[in-house]
Design a protein around this motif. Structure first.
Motif, PDB file in Angstrom:
ATOM      1  N   PRO A  93      58.274  64.742  62.882  1.00  0.00           N
ATOM      2  CA  PRO A  93      59.288  63.787  62.410  1.00  0.00           C
ATOM      3  C   PRO A  93      60.632  64.052  63.081  1.00  0.00           C
ATOM      4  O   PRO A  93      61.103  65.181  63.129  1.00  0.00           O
ATOM      5  N   ARG A  94      61.201  62.969  63.615  1.00  0.00           N
ATOM      6  CA  ARG A  94      62.486  63.059  64.328  1.00  0.00           C
ATOM      7  C   ARG A  94      62.436  64.072  65.467  1.00  0.00           C
ATOM      8  O   ARG A  94      63.470  64.602  65.880  1.00  0.00           O
ATOM      9  N   GLY A  95      61.217  64.337  65.980  1.00  0.00           N
ATOM     10  CA  GLY A  95      61.079  65.252  67.110  1.00  0.00           C
ATOM     11  C   GLY A  95      60.944  66.718  66.750  1.00  0.00           C
ATOM     12  O   GLY A  95      60.811  67.565  67.640  1.00  0.00           O
ATOM     13  N   TYR A  96      60.925  67.040  65.464  1.00  0.00           N
ATOM     14  CA  TYR A  96      60.762  68.437  65.037  1.00  0.00           C
ATOM     15  C   TYR A  96      59.265  68.757  64.984  1.00  0.00           C
ATOM     16  O   TYR A  96      58.568  68.401  64.033  1.00  0.00           O
ATOM     17  N   THR A  99      56.050  70.164  61.983  1.00  0.00           N
ATOM     18  CA  THR A  99      56.678  70.147  60.659  1.00  0.00           C
ATOM     19  C   THR A  99      55.594  69.936  59.600  1.00  0.00           C
ATOM     20  O   THR A  99      54.770  69.024  59.707  1.00  0.00           O
ATOM     21  N   SER A 126      58.083  60.990  57.853  1.00  0.00           N
ATOM     22  CA  SER A 126      59.333  60.380  58.311  1.00  0.00           C
ATOM     23  C   SER A 126      59.098  59.701  59.651  1.00  0.00           C
ATOM     24  O   SER A 126      58.034  59.873  60.266  1.00  0.00           O
ATOM     25  N   PRO A 127      60.078  58.924  60.164  1.00  0.00           N
ATOM     26  CA  PRO A 127      59.950  58.379  61.510  1.00  0.00           C
ATOM     27  C   PRO A 127      59.656  59.498  62.510  1.00  0.00           C
ATOM     28  O   PRO A 127      60.313  60.529  62.512  1.00  0.00           O
ATOM     29  N   GLY A 128      58.631  59.275  63.334  1.00  0.00           N
ATOM     30  CA  GLY A 128      58.171  60.312  64.250  1.00  0.00           C
ATOM     31  C   GLY A 128      56.906  60.982  63.759  1.00  0.00           C
ATOM     32  O   GLY A 128      56.216  61.660  64.512  1.00  0.00           O
ATOM     33  N   SER A 129      56.586  60.786  62.473  1.00  0.00           N
ATOM     34  CA  SER A 129      55.356  61.355  61.917  1.00  0.00           C
ATOM     35  C   SER A 129      54.125  60.520  62.273  1.00  0.00           C
ATOM     36  O   SER A 129      52.994  61.009  62.148  1.00  0.00           O
TER      37      SER A 129
END
Length: 306
Positions: A93-96, A99, A126-129
């Protein structure tokens, strides 16, 4: 982490993925939409990736990343899932990267034929997931996360992981159906039983402004006739969404529409690439109770009666 780039090499999208085999990963097709190139990053190492198989209808795409070394997940069958079991979402999520969040399998959403079509979970995403994995307590993959509801709490969804095995065959079938439909759209209708098609030239009066908006918004369910004579069943909703189904092949696509009252056009945006010929803006005319929608940017058109 999946990174998606445009023709100039600028990254404009990102998502997650799960390793399912040697140099192979699964992600959501919507993560890749509009991209010209894709890369996979794992533990600070980036690999170029290419699309191997696509099942756009189920939103599952398989990528190949040469040189990627990572263990493949084991997949738990749908029959073993139980509402209330502990689950874990892993993604970027969000590039992390990597996670982890946890929650419960809160529901098994089913269709009208009592088949499980998606998994509902309280595990936050989240966005990115999108494209990440939903796992059971034993580390087996049960789903691919793809959707969260922002208008409610703890409503997150995953695609059944069991479907991944079906992607190659469904991808090949979709490609063949797409070729057949393109040929059908290009070919003239020759049989006497073919439905009537609109004439090539302008006809009838044009619907404009508020009349056009009211007409299309309240269209409901209607059968439209494509240039080939093929019947497409269209369901238009006042919310701005629509569905299109090919009556012969049974292939379908969800989508959205927008009525531009200034340009006097209806613009269609369809998710399934097999319906790309319909994705355009149309003017609408009416004559003797028959309506004709003509693309403003291509020769494509179709007709219907309300």
């Amino acid at each position: 982490m999946v990174s998606v780039y445009d023709a100039q090499g600028v990254r404009f999208g990102m998502g997650s993925s799960v390793v399912i085999g040697p140099e192979e990963l699964v992600t959501n097709c919507h993560v890749l939409k509009g991209g010209r190139s894709v890369s996979i990053r794992r533990e600070k190492i980036t690999h170029a990736a290419s699309l191997l198989h696509a099942d756009a209808e189920r939103d599952l795409c398989i990528l190949r990343a040469k040189g990627l070394t990572a263990p493949a997940v084991k997949i738990e069958p749908l029959s073993a899932l139980k509402v209330g079991q502990k689950v874990y979402a892993i993604g970027a999520p969000r590039g992390y990267e990597l996670t982890l969040s946890d929650g419960l399998l809160s529901s098994l959403n089913k269709d009208e034929r009592d088949r499980v079509v998606r998994l509902q979970t309280t595990a936050p995403i989240s966005p990115g997931s999108s494209g990440g994995g939903l796992f059971n307590a034993q580390g087996q993959l049960i789903g691919i996360t793809y959707l969260m509801r922002t208008d409610a709490q703890n409503l997150n969804f995953a695609i059944p992981a069991q479907w991944i095995a079906e992607v190659p065959a469904r991808s090949a079938q979709a490609q063949q159906s797409y070729r057949n439909e393109i040929v059908a759209m290009a070919a003239p209708a020759t049989t006497a039983a073919s439905p009537p098609r609109p004439a090539a030239g302008p006809q009838g009066r044009q619907l404009t402004g508020a009349e056009l908006a009211s007409h299309f918004t309240h269209l409901g369910r209607v059968d439209v006739i494509a240039p080939s004579g093929a019947t497409l069943r269209m369901q238009v909703r006042e919310s701005g969404s629509l569905d299109v189904t090919n009556a012969l092949s049974r292939s379908s696509s969800p989508g959205r529409y927008r009525v531009d009252v200034q340009a006097n056009q209806v613009c269609l945006d369809l998710a399934n690439p097999k319906f790309s010929a319909m994705q355009a803006c149309y003017g609408v005319t009416e004559a003797n109770g028959r309506f004709v929608m003509r693309s403003a940017s291509s020769p494509f058109y179709f007709s219907y009666t309300k």
